[in-house]
Enzyme design. Structure first.
Site: not given
Ligand code: F6R
Length: 608
Positions: A2, A27, A74, A100-101, A481, A485, A488, A504, A603
């Site tokens: 948000c 964001r 969001w 927000n929150g 990583e 990437k 996502e 394994h 973000k």
């Protein structure tokens, strides 16, 4: 995640709010809304799901007002729809709130209000705030908000306006960032300074437990007991064009290509060839305290965690300090034992990640010394740490983190050199380390200059639905990583493993439909990785290898190879991640994905 924007001033309020919300798009959000207060006081709310452009189309041409608030949502509580989008009003439409929150006790508060006859229009946790402010209003909006804050449990950054007090915004913060933008005859409020940079560079950051009352002429910061707090105005030196795309198709592409400069900025002024050491100004630790450090613990999430894993290997191998990286989300609830002479480092690009922030608070509560390694100046983690190092990458807008990762690695090199030189490392070795670091800019430029080779490789791989990423030692976290990437932004299912681990279990997945991306630096584990590549090939698995120039053997085994320049072995994680960033970018491009704003992601993850 948000975002909040508020404005009091002489400009067209709707335009300022929409512009600010657009700056916050990076964001991540699923709906947006604004509330404009006419000069007579009436509140006009417009909300839309989807892109800001939907909201823009719905806002009346020339909508004017004394002030206004805006929000990108969001979803956390309640599905994505217009009623759940912010701002939320009280029943009489006299008070409007963006939040927000998460309000943890909202159900209890809601039930209480419903019992008194309040009808709710949304299923969010945030709407209770609007009703409570209305209920608590006696003599001022500031008093009504303050009394309401005492009832809330959870996290918030809020902005509230009221038809009873035209031209005033009240903001408050607890766990969710809020910054005041100070202008001439105009004031701004935002959850992120990028929202107001087009208008002002003067910012005042609120701390938890602080409120602000804003009009176009002035702002007053207060604590929850109505005491005025004097705050410093900070000058923001980020250029607006730094946060625009500068001709690149996507922010992610731009940020990948910025890495020679962003790494340069991370090193700038911190490498000293006179002392053959690294100097980091903001640690707030004496030489003696630094020498006493016996172990380092890194806490972080996502990409920052991968950087932390590599950083710990560097600190252990170069500085010989036992070091270990842990997911911040796990640290908080583990009831960690704080060993004496331990140094904790909270790594976070945004400096707002809730998991990392809460872990930091828990560690500090138990007496740990915690440094912050953040990119966003003035962010909560940066401010709550005992000291720290900024990345200086410049704003990272694309949701997928790229340049912040390589800047994080750069700072870990600096820390490793700093600690190594305080202990066993000779002046000669220190100088070799520095010159290896100074070669990195050109090595990365060389890789970026061959981006089209990776685009061609990505074209051959983007149709696969599953991929494995394999690395060993310092390149194992690079494999993690690379996989993160790819998944996502392209939604291709990808898993990162230590190349040694495939036998394994994961080897069961390998066939002609599941290719592997293998990292082959020329360190002492190279031959073992070559054996792992042969195991993959024996099962008809296709291989895209990232290897070191001149490695003919890898070329013979792999289907496709991208070579990075030859470097000091500790530098390979930094070099090898760049082709993987480009690979995921081009795969996503091939698949027509929304590269900068991948689905479901944000973000800055300011909820647990
Ligand atoms: C991945 C990504 C996330 C973040 C994670 C932590 O590309 O961006 O995994 O790395 O959410 O964010 P920060 O570093 O802001 O704490």
């Amino acid at each position: 995640m948000c975002g909040i924007v508020g404005y009091c001033g002489y400009r067209r309020t709707a335009q300022v709010l929409l512009e600010g919300l657009k700056r916050l798009e990076y964001r991540g959000y699923d709906s947006a809304g604004i509330c404009i207060q006419s000069t007579a006081g009436a509140l006009d709310v417009v909300k839309r799901t989807g892109k800001i452009s939907n909201l823009q189309n719905a806002v009346q041409e020339g909508a004017e007002g004394a002030c206004g608030i805006g929000h990108t949502r969001w979803a956390t509580h309640g599905e994505v729809n217009e009623s759940n989008a912010h701002p939320h009003n009280d029943a009489a439409d006299e008070f409007s709130v963006v939040h927000n929150g998460i309000i943890e006790n909202y159900l209890q508060l809601k039930q209480g209000l419903e019992a008194e006859g309040t009808v709710f229009r949304s299923t969010t946790d945030s709407e209770v705030i609007a009703h409570l402010v209305a209920k608590n209003y006696r003599d001022s909006l500031e008093q009504a908000v303050r009394d309401t804050l005492f009832l809330l449990k959870g996290t918030y950054g809020i902005a509230v306006i009221s038809s009873r007090e035209p031209g005033r915004i009240i903001g408050a913060r607890n766990g969710s960032p809020l910054v005041i933008g100070v202008g001439d005859n105009e004031m701004f409020l935002a959850s992120d300074v990028t929202a107001v940079l087009a208008y002002t560079r003067q910012a005042v950051y609120l701390n938890d437990g602080e409120m602000v009352s804003i009009t176009d002429k002035e702002f007053t910061t207060l604590d929850l007991h109505d005491r005025i707090i004097q705050k410093q105005i900070e000058l923001i030196d980020w250029e607006l064009e730094q946060i625009e795309r500068q001709g690149y198709k996507h922010f992610m592409e731009k940020e990948i290509h910025e890495q020679p400069e962003s790494i340069y900025r991370a090193f700038q002024g911190r490498l000293n060839t006179e002392t053959a050491a690294a100097h980091l100004g903001g640690l707030n630790m004496t030489l003696q305290e630094l020498r006493q450090v016996e172990r380092i613990r890194v806490i972080a999430a996502g990409t920052s965690y991968h950087a932390g894993m590599i950083g710990c290997t560097l600190l252990e191998q170069i500085a010989r300090i036992p070091s270990y990286a842990e997911l911040s989300s796990e640290v908080r609830y583990r009831n960690p034992v704080i060993e004496p002479n331990s140094l904790y480092i909270a790594v976070s690009q945004s400096g707002e990640t809730a998991d990392t922030l809460y872990a930091l608070r828990e560690l500090k509560r138990k007496g740990a010394k915690v440094l912050g390694m953040c990119n966003v100046v003035g962010s909560t983690i940066a401010r709550e740490s005992d000291g720290g190092v900024y990345l200086h990458s410049g704003p990272e807008i694309a949701v997928a983190s790229t340049k912040a990762f390589t800047s994080q690695l750069s700072v870990f090199y600096l820390l490793s050199l700093m600690f190594a030189r305080m202990k066993h490392c000779s002046m000669e070795d220190g100088l070799k380390f520095i010159s290896a670091l100074q070669e990195v800019y050109d090595q990365i430029r060389d890789i970026l200059g061959r981006a089209s080779d990776i685009r061609d490789i990505a074209k051959k791989y983007s149709h696969y639905r599953h991929m494995l990423f394999l690395g060993r030692g310092k390149t194992f976290p690079v494999a993690l990583e690379g996989a993160l990437k790819l998944k996502e932004i392209s939604y291709i299912h990808a898993e990162g493993y230590s190349a040694a681990e495939i036998k394994h279990g994961p080897i069961a997945l390998i066939d002609e439909h599941t290719p592997s991306v293998v990292l082959v630096p020329d360190d002492f584990l190279r031959d073992k990785v070559i054996s792992n590549m042969k195991e993959v090939k024996a099962r008809k698995g296709k291989i895209f290898a990232v290897a070191v120039e001149g490695d003919r053997e890898v070329q013979d085994i792999a289907d496709d190879v991208f070579f990075v320049p030859k470097a000091w072995e500790h530098i390979y994680p930094l070099l090898m991640v760049v082709p993987l960033q480009l690979f995921s970018y081009y795969c996503a491009l091939e698949l027509g994905c929304d590269v900068d704003r991948p689905r479901n992601l944000a973000k800055s993850v300011t909820v647990e």
